[in-house]
Write a protein that holds these residues in place. Structure first.
Motif, PDB file in Angstrom:
ATOM      1  N   GLU A  82     -12.971   0.169   4.375  1.00  0.00           N
ATOM      2  CA  GLU A  82     -11.982  -0.889   4.110  1.00  0.00           C
ATOM      3  C   GLU A  82     -10.694  -0.633   4.881  1.00  0.00           C
ATOM      4  OE1 GLU A  82     -11.519  -1.729  -0.086  1.00  0.00           O
ATOM      5  OE2 GLU A  82     -13.625  -1.238  -0.439  1.00  0.00           O
ATOM      6  N   LEU A  83     -10.370   0.635   5.050  1.00  0.00           N
ATOM      7  CA  LEU A  83      -9.172   1.000   5.815  1.00  0.00           C
ATOM      8  C   LEU A  83      -9.285   0.522   7.262  1.00  0.00           C
ATOM      9  CD1 LEU A  83      -6.521   2.542   5.314  1.00  0.00           C
ATOM     10  CD2 LEU A  83      -7.694   4.620   6.024  1.00  0.00           C
ATOM     11  N   PHE A 118      -3.390  -1.254   2.914  1.00  0.00           N
ATOM     12  CA  PHE A 118      -3.682  -0.122   3.796  1.00  0.00           C
ATOM     13  C   PHE A 118      -3.327   1.185   3.099  1.00  0.00           C
ATOM     14  CE2 PHE A 118      -2.866   3.011   7.008  1.00  0.00           C
ATOM     15  CZ  PHE A 118      -3.738   2.739   8.053  1.00  0.00           C
ATOM     16  N   VAL A 119      -2.134   1.254   2.538  1.00  0.00           N
ATOM     17  CA  VAL A 119      -1.670   2.475   1.865  1.00  0.00           C
ATOM     18  C   VAL A 119      -2.562   2.813   0.677  1.00  0.00           C
ATOM     19  CG1 VAL A 119       0.210   3.483   0.500  1.00  0.00           C
ATOM     20  CG2 VAL A 119       0.717   2.280   2.637  1.00  0.00           C
ATOM     21  N   VAL A 160       7.813   3.404   3.867  1.00  0.00           N
ATOM     22  CA  VAL A 160       6.635   4.227   3.571  1.00  0.00           C
ATOM     23  C   VAL A 160       6.931   5.686   3.922  1.00  0.00           C
ATOM     24  CG1 VAL A 160       4.207   4.652   4.101  1.00  0.00           C
ATOM     25  CG2 VAL A 160       5.078   2.303   4.001  1.00  0.00           C
ATOM     26  N   SER A 161       6.608   6.584   2.997  1.00  0.00           N
ATOM     27  CA  SER A 161       6.842   8.004   3.228  1.00  0.00           C
ATOM     28  C   SER A 161       5.645   8.824   2.790  1.00  0.00           C
ATOM     29  CB  SER A 161       8.097   8.475   2.473  1.00  0.00           C
ATOM     30  OG  SER A 161       7.964   8.217   1.080  1.00  0.00           O
ATOM     31  N   LEU A 168       0.546   8.613   0.626  1.00  0.00           N
ATOM     32  CA  LEU A 168       1.728   7.853   1.029  1.00  0.00           C
ATOM     33  C   LEU A 168       2.340   7.144  -0.172  1.00  0.00           C
ATOM     34  CD1 LEU A 168       0.341   6.159   4.281  1.00  0.00           C
ATOM     35  CD2 LEU A 168       1.675   8.286   4.115  1.00  0.00           C
ATOM     36  N   SER A 169       3.645   6.963  -0.132  1.00  0.00           N
ATOM     37  CA  SER A 169       4.361   6.208  -1.162  1.00  0.00           C
ATOM     38  C   SER A 169       5.094   5.047  -0.512  1.00  0.00           C
ATOM     39  CB  SER A 169       5.365   7.097  -1.908  1.00  0.00           C
ATOM     40  OG  SER A 169       4.697   8.072  -2.677  1.00  0.00           O
ATOM     41  N   ILE A 170       5.267   3.968  -1.269  1.00  0.00           N
ATOM     42  CA  ILE A 170       5.940   2.779  -0.747  1.00  0.00           C
ATOM     43  C   ILE A 170       7.191   2.484  -1.559  1.00  0.00           C
ATOM     44  CG2 ILE A 170       5.777   0.284  -0.383  1.00  0.00           C
ATOM     45  CD1 ILE A 170       2.815   0.586   0.057  1.00  0.00           C
ATOM     46  N   ASN A 171       8.277   2.279  -0.853  1.00  0.00           N
ATOM     47  CA  ASN A 171       9.502   1.747  -1.456  1.00  0.00           C
ATOM     48  C   ASN A 171       9.436   0.234  -1.269  1.00  0.00           C
ATOM     49  OD1 ASN A 171      12.191   0.661  -1.661  1.00  0.00           O
ATOM     50  ND2 ASN A 171      12.979   2.752  -1.549  1.00  0.00           N
TER      51      ASN A 171
END
Length: 238
Positions: A82-83, A118-119, A160-161, A168-171
């Motif tokens: 899926e990615l 994606f993340v 994204v970090s 990964l994390s999303i702000n």
């Protein structure tokens, strides 16, 4: 692909039937030779065969562990596949591409939606690789970490970090406020973080499939070898 536990369970029933039907001449002779004085011993041996005593060759913990590993490989394969599909949308070019439409409309909503998906799949793949903890899987983790470090600034510009465990994390606020150029730099045309990850995901998917196939082959091999340990009693091929 069918879960390894189901495969083992089905195989267990099939082989139990084979064992019951194909008792060797040596075993039968031994049974008959016990005579009436050994009726109790003979009955105990037959009861063990008929009531599923052959399950001794299947270790429940081993089967459960195999099922868990198989499920992890399946998750790894699904997330990697899926990615790649999402990365294909993000890195597409041309007037009908995601970024071309975003520039035309002035809205980044469709792009940020794909970034979030994606993340999510990226994190699922990373977690599966960490659970597997194999040499090859760890090499893929190193590749992914290297790509995240290479594009660190571009990713952070889109909110994204990278976390300490490689996920990964999303702000959300920073992602919503990122402009099209910033998003395209990190996620768009090749080379980008998305394209690098897609290349790695292709290898991860192939390795997961190989791992599942190998487990099935080993499971059948071990099962048959286990049932055949008492060669003096059971003869599969005579």
């Amino acid at each position: 692909m069918q879960e390894i536990f189901d495969i083992l369970s089905e195989s267990n029933e099939i082989i139990k039937g084979v064992l019951k039907m194909r008792v060797s001449r040596n075993f039968m002779s031994a049974m008959l030779g016990m005579g009436t004085k050994n009726t109790t011993k003979r009955k105990r041996m037959m009861d063990r065969l008929n009531t599923g005593g052959t399950n001794q060759y299947l270790n429940t913990n081993t089967v459960n562990k195999a099922g868990s590993t198989q499920a992890n490989y399946q998750n790894m394969k699904n997330n990697a596949g899926e990615l790649q599909a999402i990365a294909s949308k993000l890195t597409a070019t041309g007037e009908d591409s995601l970024f071309a439409k975003a520039k035309e409309s002035g809205s980044n909503v469709d792009v940020t939606k794909q970034v979030k998906e994606f993340v999510d799949k990226y994190n699922g793949m990373v977690k599966s690789l960490r659970i597997s903890d194999g040499r090859v899987d760890n090499s893929y983790l190193n590749q992914l970490n290297a790509s995240a470090s290479m594009y660190r600034s571009a990713l952070q510009a889109t909110g994204v970090s990278k976390n300490a465990d490689g996920t990964l994390s999303i702000n959300d606020k920073a992602l919503r406020e990122a402009d099209i150029e910033q998003l395209e730099k990190a996620w768009g045309e090749d080379p980008s973080f998305a394209s690098k990850v897609s290349e790695a995901a292709k290898n991860v998917e192939a390795n997961a499939v190989s791992g599942m196939n190998s487990m099935i082959e080993n499971a059948y091999s071990n099962l048959l070898r286990g049932y055949g340990v008492r060669g003096n009693y059971f003869n599969f091929f005579s």
